[in-house]
Design a protein around this motif. Structure first.
Motif, short mmCIF file in Angstrom:
data_model
loop_
_atom_site.label_atom_id
_atom_site.label_comp_id
_atom_site.label_asym_id
_atom_site.label_seq_id
_atom_site.Cartn_x
_atom_site.Cartn_y
_atom_site.Cartn_z
N GLY A 52 -27.48 -75.82 -43.77
CA GLY A 52 -27.38 -75.14 -42.48
C GLY A 52 -28.70 -75.19 -41.74
N SER A 53 -28.91 -74.21 -40.87
CA SER A 53 -30.14 -74.17 -40.08
C SER A 53 -30.60 -72.73 -39.92
CB SER A 53 -29.92 -74.81 -38.71
OG SER A 53 -28.92 -74.10 -38.00
N ALA A 54 -31.89 -72.58 -39.73
CA ALA A 54 -32.50 -71.27 -39.50
C ALA A 54 -33.82 -71.51 -38.79
CB ALA A 54 -32.71 -70.53 -40.82
N ALA A 55 -34.31 -70.49 -38.15
CA ALA A 55 -35.61 -70.56 -37.49
C ALA A 55 -36.72 -70.56 -38.53
CB ALA A 55 -35.77 -69.37 -36.55
N ALA A 56 -37.87 -71.09 -38.14
CA ALA A 56 -39.05 -71.02 -39.01
C ALA A 56 -39.28 -69.56 -39.39
CB ALA A 56 -40.27 -71.60 -38.31
N GLY A 58 -37.32 -68.11 -41.54
CA GLY A 58 -36.03 -67.67 -42.05
C GLY A 58 -35.67 -68.34 -43.37
N THR A 59 -34.42 -68.21 -43.76
CA THR A 59 -33.92 -68.77 -45.01
C THR A 59 -32.61 -69.50 -44.78
OG1 THR A 59 -34.92 -66.96 -46.27
CG2 THR A 59 -33.19 -68.19 -47.38
N VAL A 60 -32.46 -70.66 -45.41
CA VAL A 60 -31.17 -71.35 -45.46
C VAL A 60 -30.69 -71.32 -46.90
CG1 VAL A 60 -31.50 -72.85 -43.45
CG2 VAL A 60 -32.30 -73.61 -45.70
N SER A 61 -29.39 -71.24 -47.07
CA SER A 61 -28.85 -71.12 -48.42
C SER A 61 -27.41 -71.63 -48.44
CB SER A 61 -28.88 -69.66 -48.86
OG SER A 61 -28.39 -69.53 -50.18
N GLY A 62 -27.02 -72.26 -49.54
CA GLY A 62 -25.64 -72.68 -49.68
C GLY A 62 -25.40 -73.40 -50.99
N PRO A 63 -24.12 -73.55 -51.33
CA PRO A 63 -23.76 -74.29 -52.55
C PRO A 63 -23.98 -75.79 -52.32
CG PRO A 63 -21.79 -73.66 -51.37
CD PRO A 63 -22.94 -73.04 -50.63
N ALA A 101 -40.71 -73.29 -52.41
CA ALA A 101 -40.01 -72.45 -51.44
C ALA A 101 -38.50 -72.47 -51.69
CB ALA A 101 -40.31 -72.91 -50.02
N ALA A 102 -38.03 -73.36 -52.58
CA ALA A 102 -36.60 -73.48 -52.88
C ALA A 102 -36.28 -72.79 -54.19
CB ALA A 102 -36.21 -74.95 -52.96
N THR A 103 -35.18 -72.04 -54.22
CA THR A 103 -34.72 -71.42 -55.46
C THR A 103 -33.33 -71.92 -55.81
OG1 THR A 103 -33.86 -69.50 -54.29
CG2 THR A 103 -36.09 -69.31 -55.17
N TYR A 104 -33.05 -71.95 -57.10
CA TYR A 104 -31.80 -72.46 -57.66
C TYR A 104 -31.11 -71.32 -58.39
CZ TYR A 104 -28.85 -75.60 -60.54
OH TYR A 104 -27.80 -76.26 -61.16
N THR A 105 -29.86 -71.11 -58.06
CA THR A 105 -29.03 -70.14 -58.78
C THR A 105 -27.82 -70.88 -59.31
OG1 THR A 105 -29.73 -68.42 -57.23
CG2 THR A 105 -27.80 -67.94 -58.60
N PRO A 106 -27.71 -71.04 -60.65
CA PRO A 106 -26.63 -71.87 -61.18
C PRO A 106 -25.24 -71.25 -61.01
CG PRO A 106 -27.88 -70.88 -62.98
CD PRO A 106 -28.61 -70.55 -61.70
N GLY A 107 -25.16 -69.93 -61.02
CA GLY A 107 -23.84 -69.29 -61.00
C GLY A 107 -23.16 -69.45 -62.34
N PRO A 108 -21.96 -68.91 -62.47
CA PRO A 108 -21.26 -69.00 -63.76
C PRO A 108 -20.76 -70.42 -64.00
CG PRO A 108 -19.83 -67.99 -62.13
CD PRO A 108 -21.18 -68.17 -61.47
N GLY A 109 -20.77 -70.82 -65.24
CA GLY A 109 -20.24 -72.13 -65.61
C GLY A 109 -18.81 -72.00 -66.08
N THR A 110 -18.09 -73.10 -66.01
CA THR A 110 -16.72 -73.16 -66.51
C THR A 110 -16.66 -74.21 -67.61
OG1 THR A 110 -15.82 -72.56 -64.35
CG2 THR A 110 -14.31 -73.61 -65.91
N LEU A 111 -16.26 -73.79 -68.79
CA LEU A 111 -16.12 -74.70 -69.92
C LEU A 111 -14.73 -75.33 -69.84
CD1 LEU A 111 -17.50 -75.81 -72.44
CD2 LEU A 111 -16.53 -73.89 -73.72
N THR A 149 -26.22 -72.75 -56.18
CA THR A 149 -26.65 -72.45 -54.81
C THR A 149 -28.14 -72.72 -54.71
OG1 THR A 149 -24.94 -70.77 -54.55
CG2 THR A 149 -26.83 -70.62 -53.07
N ILE A 150 -28.54 -73.35 -53.61
CA ILE A 150 -29.95 -73.58 -53.31
C ILE A 150 -30.30 -72.73 -52.09
CG2 ILE A 150 -31.70 -75.27 -52.60
CD1 ILE A 150 -30.67 -76.11 -55.25
N SER A 151 -31.41 -72.02 -52.18
CA SER A 151 -31.94 -71.26 -51.04
C SER A 151 -33.35 -71.75 -50.76
CB SER A 151 -31.99 -69.76 -51.36
OG SER A 151 -30.70 -69.26 -51.56
N VAL A 152 -33.68 -71.93 -49.48
CA VAL A 152 -35.02 -72.36 -49.10
C VAL A 152 -35.59 -71.37 -48.11
CG1 VAL A 152 -36.42 -74.20 -48.10
CG2 VAL A 152 -34.38 -74.79 -49.43
#
Length: 172
Positions: A52-56, A58-63, A101-111, A149-152
């Motif tokens: 997505g987009s955000a102003a300087a 700010g934060t962008v985030s998505g799967p 500046a980027a973070t990673y959230t794996p979320g739950p896994g499915t076996l 999900t990656i957030s920057v």
């Protein structure tokens, strides 16, 4: 002579006769095959994936889409694996946003296949390689998927434009 109409005849059992052909000749063939050890692989979306987009400032985030590990090694007694993730910096037209500046959230896994334990990593910044997902204690083959999900956090100091970096998943 007078003709009589046909009367219904009762008490006659009508049956069917099954005609069978003589037995055909038969021949059996024993078929064999061998299951061999396969590979440990990981797949992730090729992208580009837009957050997505955000102003300087700010934060962008998505799967980013499904990440899948397939372990066809057929391990006995166990086939443990660990998936890891890291990122390059995000380069833009005039500036660079660091991977920190980027973070990673794996979320739950499915076996999907397997009898072991699937555990998401703790998440965190992508400037260092970190654990995304682990699989432990299973026997035989396994397959698992997750949708991280990656957030920057966009620094206030960066210029306008589209920024791009590469997120790399690996498994061992």
């Amino acid at each position: 002579m007078r003709l009589r109409p046909l009367a219904l005849v009762s008490g006659i059992a009508l049956g069917s006769v099954v005609l069978t052909a003589p037995a055909a000749d038969a021949a059996d063939t024993t078929v064999t095959f061998t299951v061999t050890s396969g590979a440990l692989t990981i797949t992730a979306p090729a992208g580009p994936v837009s957050l997505g987009s955000a102003a300087a400032g700010g934060t962008v985030s998505g799967p980013i889409g499904a990440v899948t590990v397939t372990d066809a090694r057929g391990g006995v007694p166990t086939s443990d694996w660990t998936a890891r993730v890291s990122s390059t910096a995000f380069a833009g037209p005039s500036d660079t946003v660091p991977a920190s500046a980027a973070t990673y959230t794996p979320g739950p896994g499915t076996l999907i296949t397997g009898n072991g334990t699937l555990t998401p990593g703790p998440g965190g910044t992508l400037d260092v390689q970190r654990v995304a997902m682990t699989y432990t204690g299973g026997t035989g083959n396994s397959q698992a998927t997750w949708n991280p999900t990656i957030s920057v956090n966009i620094p206030l100091s960066v210029g306008l434009g589209t920024y791009s970096g590469t997120v790399t998943h690996s498994v061992a």
